[in-house]
Design a protein around this motif. Structure first.
Motif, PDB file in Angstrom:
ATOM      1  N   ALA A  10       0.829  -1.211   0.000  1.00  0.00           N
ATOM      2  CA  ALA A  10       0.000   0.000   0.000  1.00  0.00           C
ATOM      3  C   ALA A  10       0.861   1.258   0.000  1.00  0.00           C
ATOM      4  O   ALA A  10       0.538   2.239  -0.684  1.00  0.00           O
ATOM      5  N   CYS A  11       1.943   1.249   0.754  1.00  0.00           N
ATOM      6  CA  CYS A  11       2.862   2.404   0.758  1.00  0.00           C
ATOM      7  C   CYS A  11       3.486   2.609  -0.615  1.00  0.00           C
ATOM      8  O   CYS A  11       3.712   3.746  -1.040  1.00  0.00           O
ATOM      9  N   SER A  12       3.751   1.514  -1.309  1.00  0.00           N
ATOM     10  CA  SER A  12       4.364   1.603  -2.638  1.00  0.00           C
ATOM     11  C   SER A  12       3.462   2.346  -3.607  1.00  0.00           C
ATOM     12  O   SER A  12       3.940   3.093  -4.473  1.00  0.00           O
ATOM     13  N   LYS A  13       2.158   2.148  -3.471  1.00  0.00           N
ATOM     14  CA  LYS A  13       1.224   2.823  -4.369  1.00  0.00           C
ATOM     15  C   LYS A  13       1.165   4.321  -4.090  1.00  0.00           C
ATOM     16  O   LYS A  13       0.952   5.123  -4.997  1.00  0.00           O
ATOM     17  N   ILE A  14       1.349   4.701  -2.832  1.00  0.00           N
ATOM     18  CA  ILE A  14       1.322   6.122  -2.471  1.00  0.00           C
ATOM     19  C   ILE A  14       2.618   6.812  -2.861  1.00  0.00           C
ATOM     20  O   ILE A  14       2.620   7.939  -3.357  1.00  0.00           O
ATOM     21  N   ALA A  15       3.734   6.128  -2.640  1.00  0.00           N
ATOM     22  CA  ALA A  15       5.055   6.736  -2.845  1.00  0.00           C
ATOM     23  C   ALA A  15       5.667   6.383  -4.191  1.00  0.00           C
ATOM     24  O   ALA A  15       6.857   6.634  -4.422  1.00  0.00           O
ATOM     25  N   GLY A  16       4.894   5.819  -5.092  1.00  0.00           N
ATOM     26  CA  GLY A  16       5.402   5.377  -6.381  1.00  0.00           C
ATOM     27  C   GLY A  16       5.707   6.511  -7.343  1.00  0.00           C
ATOM     28  O   GLY A  16       5.734   7.695  -6.961  1.00  0.00           O
ATOM     29  N   PRO A  17       5.894   6.190  -8.615  1.00  0.00           N
ATOM     30  CA  PRO A  17       6.328   7.196  -9.598  1.00  0.00           C
ATOM     31  C   PRO A  17       5.324   8.325  -9.831  1.00  0.00           C
ATOM     32  O   PRO A  17       5.699   9.385 -10.316  1.00  0.00           O
ATOM     33  N   TYR A  18       4.060   8.110  -9.473  1.00  0.00           N
ATOM     34  CA  TYR A  18       3.057   9.154  -9.685  1.00  0.00           C
ATOM     35  C   TYR A  18       2.702   9.868  -8.383  1.00  0.00           C
ATOM     36  O   TYR A  18       1.658  10.521  -8.287  1.00  0.00           O
ATOM     37  N   ALA A  19       3.554   9.763  -7.389  1.00  0.00           N
ATOM     38  CA  ALA A  19       3.293  10.400  -6.101  1.00  0.00           C
ATOM     39  C   ALA A  19       3.190  11.910  -6.253  1.00  0.00           C
ATOM     40  O   ALA A  19       3.958  12.538  -6.994  1.00  0.00           O
ATOM     41  N   HIS A  20       2.223  12.488  -5.535  1.00  0.00           N
ATOM     42  CA  HIS A  20       2.062  13.943  -5.541  1.00  0.00           C
ATOM     43  C   HIS A  20       2.862  14.514  -4.375  1.00  0.00           C
ATOM     44  O   HIS A  20       2.706  14.074  -3.231  1.00  0.00           O
ATOM     45  N   PRO A  21       3.727  15.489  -4.623  1.00  0.00           N
ATOM     46  CA  PRO A  21       4.600  15.999  -3.555  1.00  0.00           C
ATOM     47  C   PRO A  21       3.839  16.614  -2.383  1.00  0.00           C
ATOM     48  O   PRO A  21       4.391  16.706  -1.281  1.00  0.00           O
ATOM     49  N   GLU A  22       2.585  17.021  -2.585  1.00  0.00           N
ATOM     50  CA  GLU A  22       1.819  17.624  -1.497  1.00  0.00           C
ATOM     51  C   GLU A  22       0.855  16.645  -0.833  1.00  0.00           C
ATOM     52  O   GLU A  22       0.067  17.040   0.028  1.00  0.00           O
ATOM     53  N   ASP A  23       0.914  15.391  -1.216  1.00  0.00           N
ATOM     54  CA  ASP A  23       0.070  14.373  -0.602  1.00  0.00           C
ATOM     55  C   ASP A  23       0.488  14.210   0.867  1.00  0.00           C
ATOM     56  O   ASP A  23       1.645  13.871   1.138  1.00  0.00           O
ATOM     57  N   PRO A  24      -0.407  14.449   1.830  1.00  0.00           N
ATOM     58  CA  PRO A  24      -0.025  14.339   3.238  1.00  0.00           C
ATOM     59  C   PRO A  24       0.330  12.923   3.658  1.00  0.00           C
ATOM     60  O   PRO A  24       0.908  12.718   4.730  1.00  0.00           O
ATOM     61  N   ARG A  25       0.034  11.940   2.819  1.00  0.00           N
ATOM     62  CA  ARG A  25       0.379  10.548   3.131  1.00  0.00           C
ATOM     63  C   ARG A  25       1.778  10.191   2.675  1.00  0.00           C
ATOM     64  O   ARG A  25       2.319   9.138   3.070  1.00  0.00           O
ATOM     65  N   LEU A  26       2.388  11.026   1.845  1.00  0.00           N
ATOM     66  CA  LEU A  26       3.626  10.654   1.173  1.00  0.00           C
ATOM     67  C   LEU A  26       4.778  10.404   2.141  1.00  0.00           C
ATOM     68  O   LEU A  26       5.398   9.327   2.132  1.00  0.00           O
ATOM     69  N   GLU A  27       5.120  11.373   2.967  1.00  0.00           N
ATOM     70  CA  GLU A  27       6.243  11.191   3.882  1.00  0.00           C
ATOM     71  C   GLU A  27       5.981  10.096   4.914  1.00  0.00           C
ATOM     72  O   GLU A  27       6.870   9.276   5.193  1.00  0.00           O
ATOM     73  N   PRO A  28       4.762  10.040   5.505  1.00  0.00           N
ATOM     74  CA  PRO A  28       4.491   8.909   6.400  1.00  0.00           C
ATOM     75  C   PRO A  28       4.633   7.562   5.697  1.00  0.00           C
ATOM     76  O   PRO A  28       5.130   6.596   6.292  1.00  0.00           O
ATOM     77  N   ALA A  29       4.229   7.479   4.449  1.00  0.00           N
ATOM     78  CA  ALA A  29       4.348   6.220   3.709  1.00  0.00           C
ATOM     79  C   ALA A  29       5.805   5.843   3.514  1.00  0.00           C
ATOM     80  O   ALA A  29       6.177   4.661   3.639  1.00  0.00           O
ATOM     81  N   ARG A  30       6.640   6.814   3.211  1.00  0.00           N
ATOM     82  CA  ARG A  30       8.067   6.518   3.035  1.00  0.00           C
ATOM     83  C   ARG A  30       8.708   6.067   4.340  1.00  0.00           C
ATOM     84  O   ARG A  30       9.504   5.125   4.370  1.00  0.00           O
ATOM     85  N   ARG A  31       8.347   6.743   5.445  1.00  0.00           N
ATOM     86  CA  ARG A  31       8.895   6.347   6.745  1.00  0.00           C
ATOM     87  C   ARG A  31       8.440   4.949   7.124  1.00  0.00           C
ATOM     88  O   ARG A  31       9.229   4.122   7.596  1.00  0.00           O
ATOM     89  N   GLU A  32       7.167   4.687   6.933  1.00  0.00           N
ATOM     90  CA  GLU A  32       6.638   3.374   7.287  1.00  0.00           C
ATOM     91  C   GLU A  32       7.249   2.290   6.407  1.00  0.00           C
ATOM     92  O   GLU A  32       7.514   1.178   6.872  1.00  0.00           O
ATOM     93  N   ALA A  33       7.472   2.588   5.144  1.00  0.00           N
ATOM     94  CA  ALA A  33       8.074   1.601   4.248  1.00  0.00           C
ATOM     95  C   ALA A  33       9.472   1.231   4.711  1.00  0.00           C
ATOM     96  O   ALA A  33       9.838   0.039   4.705  1.00  0.00           O
TER      97      ALA A  33
END
Length: 286
Positions: free
Chosen positions: A253-276
């Protein structure tokens, strides 16, 4: 009326004309659709009927249907212990000159509004404890049942190869993505597909066998922009998410958020990277 949605390429039903399709559904199901209630999404359209039911209409390319068909909502009607709308009738047809299929399903009305109809969750929805009880009862009951269907989130069948490809396309350092246990899953659990304050899970077109924890991990990942909600999901779905397969699904699930189409302002992005990063460390020791 000539519909541009007859194109065999991907379309967005939020902007394409669908009057002809709605008219065909009305005639076939012998209902009247309430034009003021129409909800348009990228690949589906829904509306309330004059007999207090709901009709959901989806367009899909033949290549995205596969051998198991795409009557997921109809087949989900046999599931026991799962809070979902009652299914009444279905209709499907193929366009005469294009490799395109349409399907309409008539179901009971939802017991409430979607918790977050669209977009990313940015605030605690404050659903009651009974809502969490409904979520747990439904997901546990679903996982205990049997089906020959394969889950197809985003219309793509979930296989071991797909799981590995998605994770490593974002996190190539992920070493072990093997899944051990497969169970029935809704495959699209997010805040737009659940109602509140009474829990109900809808949009069953893609359910089927999937890695244990897919549904729990999906709701958790969709909540990462609101830490207290993500923590509540982890606490409520602990048995799934602390299993090895559950952690693989969290990484998926984190991969889908932080993948190549990730939006830099997505509030889930940094938490997803940390959790991954955390998940990959833990999985190396499991």
């Amino acid at each position: 009326m000539s519909l541009s949605v007859s194109s065999a390429s991907a379309v967005d039903l939020r902007v394409e004309p669908v009057d002809e399709v709605l008219g065909r559904v009305e005639r076939s199901l012998q209902v009247r659709l309430d034009g003021g209630s129409v909800v348009r999404k990228r690949r589906s359209v829904g509306a309330r009927t004059d007999r207090d039911t709901w009709v959901r209409i989806e367009r899909r390319l033949l290549g995205r249907i596969g051998g198991q068909g795409w009557n997921g909502t109809e087949q989900a009607a046999v599931l026991k212990g799962v809070a979902q709308p009652v299914w009444y009738a279905g209709l499907s047809w193929r366009e005469a000159e294009r490799p395109v299929m349409w399907r309409a399903d008539e179901t009971g009305l939802l017991p409430g509004e979607p918790v977050k109809p669209g977009g990313v969750l940015v605030a605690d929805p404050h659903v009651p404890d009974a809502w969490w009880e409904g979520l747990n009862a439904s997901l546990d009951a679903l996982a205990a049942q049997h089906t020959a269907r394969v889950a197809t989130p985003d219309t793509v069948p979930v296989t071991q190869g797909h799981v590995t490809e998605v994770i490593r396309s974002t996190f190539p350092e992920a070493s072990d993505t093997a899944v051990e246990r497969w169970v029935p899953a809704h495959a699209d659990v997010n805040w737009a597909n659940v109602t509140g304050p009474q829990f109900c899970l809808f949009d069953w077109e893609d359910w089927g066998m999937a890695p244990r924890g897919l549904d729990s991990a999906s709701l958790w990942a969709q909540s990462l922009g609101v830490p207290e909600v993500a923590s509540r999901v982890r606490a409520e779905r602990r048995a799934d998410l602390e299993s090895r397969d559950g952690m693989v699904m969290m990484l998926f699930a984190c991969s889908k958020i932080a993948g190549p189409y990730a939006h830099p302002e997505d509030p889930r992005l940094e938490p997803a990277r940390r959790e991954a990063a955390r998940l990959m460390d833990v999985l190396q020791t499991r």
